[in-house]
Write a protein that holds these residues in place. Structure first.
Motif, PDB file in Angstrom:
ATOM      1  N   GLU A 191       0.822  -1.205   0.000  1.00  0.00           N
ATOM      2  CA  GLU A 191       0.000   0.000   0.000  1.00  0.00           C
ATOM      3  C   GLU A 191       0.859   1.259   0.000  1.00  0.00           C
ATOM      4  OE1 GLU A 191      -3.280   0.295  -0.418  1.00  0.00           O
ATOM      5  OE2 GLU A 191      -3.275  -1.873  -0.747  1.00  0.00           O
ATOM      6  N   LYS A 194       2.235   1.642  -3.484  1.00  0.00           N
ATOM      7  CA  LYS A 194       1.195   2.123  -4.402  1.00  0.00           C
ATOM      8  C   LYS A 194       1.084   3.642  -4.363  1.00  0.00           C
ATOM      9  CE  LYS A 194      -2.145  -1.720  -4.440  1.00  0.00           C
ATOM     10  NZ  LYS A 194      -3.510  -2.077  -3.983  1.00  0.00           N
ATOM     11  N   TRP A 245       6.567  -9.579   1.077  1.00  0.00           N
ATOM     12  CA  TRP A 245       5.352  -9.606   0.277  1.00  0.00           C
ATOM     13  C   TRP A 245       5.061 -11.023  -0.172  1.00  0.00           C
ATOM     14  CZ3 TRP A 245       6.678  -5.153  -3.677  1.00  0.00           C
ATOM     15  CH2 TRP A 245       6.706  -3.931  -2.995  1.00  0.00           C
ATOM     16  N   ASP A 248       0.900 -12.877  -4.234  1.00  0.00           N
ATOM     17  CA  ASP A 248      -0.324 -12.162  -4.604  1.00  0.00           C
ATOM     18  C   ASP A 248      -0.183 -10.664  -4.366  1.00  0.00           C
ATOM     19  OD1 ASP A 248      -1.656 -14.381  -5.489  1.00  0.00           O
ATOM     20  OD2 ASP A 248      -2.749 -14.724  -3.622  1.00  0.00           O
ATOM     21  N   GLU A 249       0.490 -10.279  -3.297  1.00  0.00           N
ATOM     22  CA  GLU A 249       0.704  -8.855  -3.047  1.00  0.00           C
ATOM     23  C   GLU A 249       1.578  -8.242  -4.138  1.00  0.00           C
ATOM     24  OE1 GLU A 249       0.469  -8.259   1.763  1.00  0.00           O
ATOM     25  OE2 GLU A 249       2.226  -9.312   0.954  1.00  0.00           O
ATOM     26  N   ARG A 251       1.837  -9.348  -7.240  1.00  0.00           N
ATOM     27  CA  ARG A 251       0.984  -9.264  -8.440  1.00  0.00           C
ATOM     28  C   ARG A 251       0.056  -8.053  -8.367  1.00  0.00           C
ATOM     29  NH1 ARG A 251       0.253 -14.942  -7.324  1.00  0.00           N
ATOM     30  NH2 ARG A 251       1.434 -16.247  -8.794  1.00  0.00           N
ATOM     31  N   GLU A 252      -0.499  -7.815  -7.184  1.00  0.00           N
ATOM     32  CA  GLU A 252      -1.399  -6.682  -7.002  1.00  0.00           C
ATOM     33  C   GLU A 252      -0.687  -5.367  -7.311  1.00  0.00           C
ATOM     34  OE1 GLU A 252      -3.635  -4.461  -3.244  1.00  0.00           O
ATOM     35  OE2 GLU A 252      -3.040  -6.564  -3.057  1.00  0.00           O
ATOM     36  N   LEU A 253       0.528  -5.217  -6.834  1.00  0.00           N
ATOM     37  CA  LEU A 253       1.276  -3.991  -7.105  1.00  0.00           C
ATOM     38  C   LEU A 253       1.601  -3.867  -8.581  1.00  0.00           C
ATOM     39  CD1 LEU A 253       2.824  -1.458  -6.212  1.00  0.00           C
ATOM     40  CD2 LEU A 253       4.818  -2.925  -5.864  1.00  0.00           C
ATOM     41  N   ALA A 255      -0.017  -5.070 -11.108  1.00  0.00           N
ATOM     42  CA  ALA A 255      -1.232  -4.710 -11.841  1.00  0.00           C
ATOM     43  C   ALA A 255      -1.604  -3.257 -11.610  1.00  0.00           C
ATOM     44  CB  ALA A 255      -2.377  -5.629 -11.421  1.00  0.00           C
ATOM     45  N   TYR A 256      -1.508  -2.801 -10.381  1.00  0.00           N
ATOM     46  CA  TYR A 256      -1.833  -1.413 -10.045  1.00  0.00           C
ATOM     47  C   TYR A 256      -0.931  -0.453 -10.816  1.00  0.00           C
ATOM     48  CZ  TYR A 256      -3.004   2.528  -6.942  1.00  0.00           C
ATOM     49  OH  TYR A 256      -3.425   3.731  -6.423  1.00  0.00           O
TER      50      TYR A 256
END
Length: 529
Positions: A191, A194, A245, A248-249, A251-253, A255-256
């Motif tokens: 977070e 991000k 991390w 999945d975390e 991957r989330e970053l 993608a963001y």
């Protein structure tokens, strides 16, 4: 300290410089005789990075409750999603609805893809503002995104108002415009990163380099070597708890960042800077004995065991899993400060590590010490030297560039964001000297390394190492406003660069940074409003 987590709608708003937003710093000694306050600059004169061309003219567009964002179905779902993101960014505190509708006919903000658009390249754009609407035109979705970020600087931050009439035509100077964050020395959450992605993307920075591993910590889960994260992730500088991390975390970053046209370049540093890995697995040590975890800041004391075949199984497993997680073209394999690895062993190791990257379909980036070994075909060198770097070391980089290896410039005495501004700066280091805002900006990447032509410069990157950085407040204070200079050096054409003009446009960003609650350094010599 301000709260770390912010919603996307709150973080991204924040167009620019409305009368309702004010900067808290007094001008005082920052102003020079004859300086205009930032609010006195015409809107197109405030833009940062400086566009290739901006021409004010004619009545502007009335941005208000009736404004819609228009995308064409034929342009595809990606442009529709761009429209939704731009709407969210522009809504801000005004509460304007800004619906996204199909079709580029009619008034409003129109997003147009035109593969034949001239003068904009792959990431550039044209922005036209007139009474009947604002048209953003680009060859690619990335160009439309950058156009939207420019529009954010022209829209009144507090709500309805006039977007000035005129035309901006723009394109980047360099393909690679990057910033690096070191989450190995001190751990930061997805977070928190991000938030940095949002801050960077609005100024057209298109690459986020993640320094994921070092002596002090291993920050990404690896299925085939689970103790790397479980044990190696449990420390950081100063003895804190560390962290890591999950996949999945990560991957989330990724993608963001990708939704904001920011490519993620992950780094696994090797063969040095590996104490966290050596502590996790005894078999990676030549003597078969795992060292204790490390929480200091010295460098150059650790090395993978180059003679062991198990080392290369480790390299293949780790880089293979990382390649699967990373859609971008690059993997960074470090290669710096391997002081305990003999030169011949270093070259042999880097040969095999580079081959692993290639087998997994990626292109190598490494720190410029790779030039002293055998850079693989197409490998990119990242130069972090400075004014006092020995001539022989610079010559190796020049030779590699002449042999066809692109160079990313990150001179430590210009772009290392962890260098102190001056002697009074509390966080940071000073081994490369003090780096005030003017010094960070006032150089030309195209002519920086004698013998390296501009055509060999892939771009620029501003690293932030975190030996002394453990909080968001310190992170932002060291990065801002210097990272805005990085953004302009990477994007703007050479003829647009100049400190006297830049410092006024930088001052005009103060209200924007304040509105986003960025803890930035109010540098002397900049006429903050």
């Amino acid at each position: 300290m301000r709260v770390l987590r912010r919603t996307l709608g709150t973080l991204l708003v924040l167009g620019t410089f409305g009368a309702a937003v004010s900067c808290t710093a007094a001008r005082g000694d920052d102003a020079r005789p004859g300086d205009d306050p930032p609010a006195a600059l015409a809107p197109f004169e405030r833009l940062l990075p400086a566009p290739a061309s901006a021409r004010a003219g004619g009545p502007g567009y009335a941005f208000g409750a009736g404004t819609v964002i228009r995308t064409a179905t034929a342009s595809g779902e990606e442009v529709r999603q761009l429209g939704e993101l731009l709407a969210e960014q522009l809504r801000g505190p005004s509460g304007l609805p800004l619906p996204v509708v199909d079709g580029v006919g009619g008034d409003g903000i129109r997003l147009r893809l035109d593969e034949e658009a001239e003068g904009v390249g792959d990431e550039g754009y044209r922005l036209e503002s007139a009474p009947d609407g604002i048209t953003l035109t680009a060859r690619t979705p990335a160009g439309l995104f950058h156009a939207g970020q420019t529009l954010r600087q022209l829209v009144p931050v507090a709500g309805p108002g006039i977007v000035p009439g005129g035309t901006v035509e723009d394109r980047p100077r360099f393909a690679y415009r990057g910033a690096m964050i070191d989450i190995a020395r001190h751990f930061f959450t997805v977070e928190q990163v991000k938030r940095y992605v949002d801050q960077l993307a609005q100024y057209k920075v298109n690459t986020l380099h993640l320094h994921l591993t070092d002596d002090q910590g291993w920050r990404l889960a690896v299925d085939s070597w689970p103790r790397l994260a479980e044990h190696g992730g449990g420390s950081e500088v100063g003895g804190g708890p560390g962290g890591y991390w999950t996949k999945d975390e990560y991957r989330e970053l990724v993608a963001y960042a990708g939704e904001r046209y920011v490519d993620v370049v992950p780094e696994i540093d090797m063969p040095g800077h590996v104490n966290a890995a050596l502590s996790s697995y005894a078999e990676l040590n030549c003597d078969g004995k795992a060292p204790e975890r490390y929480t200091g800041i010295k460098v150059g004391f650790s090395s993978l065991c180059v003679a062991k075949e198990r080392t290369y199984e480790f390299v293949d497993d780790v880089l293979g899993e990382l390649a699967e997680l990373t859609p971008g073209r690059y993997l960074h394999i470090g290669g710096d400060e391997a002081h305990t690895t003999p030169a011949a062993d270093y070259a042999a190791f880097m040969d095999r590590a580079q081959a692993v990257v290639g087998r997994h379909g990626k292109t190598v980036i490494a720190w410029h010490q790779l030039a002293a070994a055998r850079p693989a075909g197409g490998a990119v060198l990242q130069y972090w030297g400075h004014d006092k770097t020995p001539a022989a070391e610079k010559a190796g980089v020049v030779a590699a560039a002449k042999a066809g290896h692109p160079v990313i410039l990150s001179p430590a005495d210009r772009l290392y964001l962890d260098m102190k501004y001056d002697a009074t700066t509390k966080p940071g280091l000073a081994w490369a000297g003090h780096v005030p805002v003017e010094r960070a900006y006032s150089w030309d990447p195209g002519a920086y390394l004698a013998g390296v032509p501009e055509s060999a410069v892939l771009g620029v990157e501003a690293p932030l190492w975190t030996e002394t950085i453990a909080t968001r407040a310190d992170w932002e204070y060291m990065a801002f406003p210097r990272v805005l200079g990085l953004a302009e050096l990477g994007w703007s054409q050479a003829g647009s660069l100049g400190w006297d003009d830049y410092r006024r446009r930088l001052a005009a960003q103060g209200p924007r940074l304040d509105a986003q609650e960025v803890n930035f350094h109010r540098a002397p010599g900049v006429p903050w409003s």
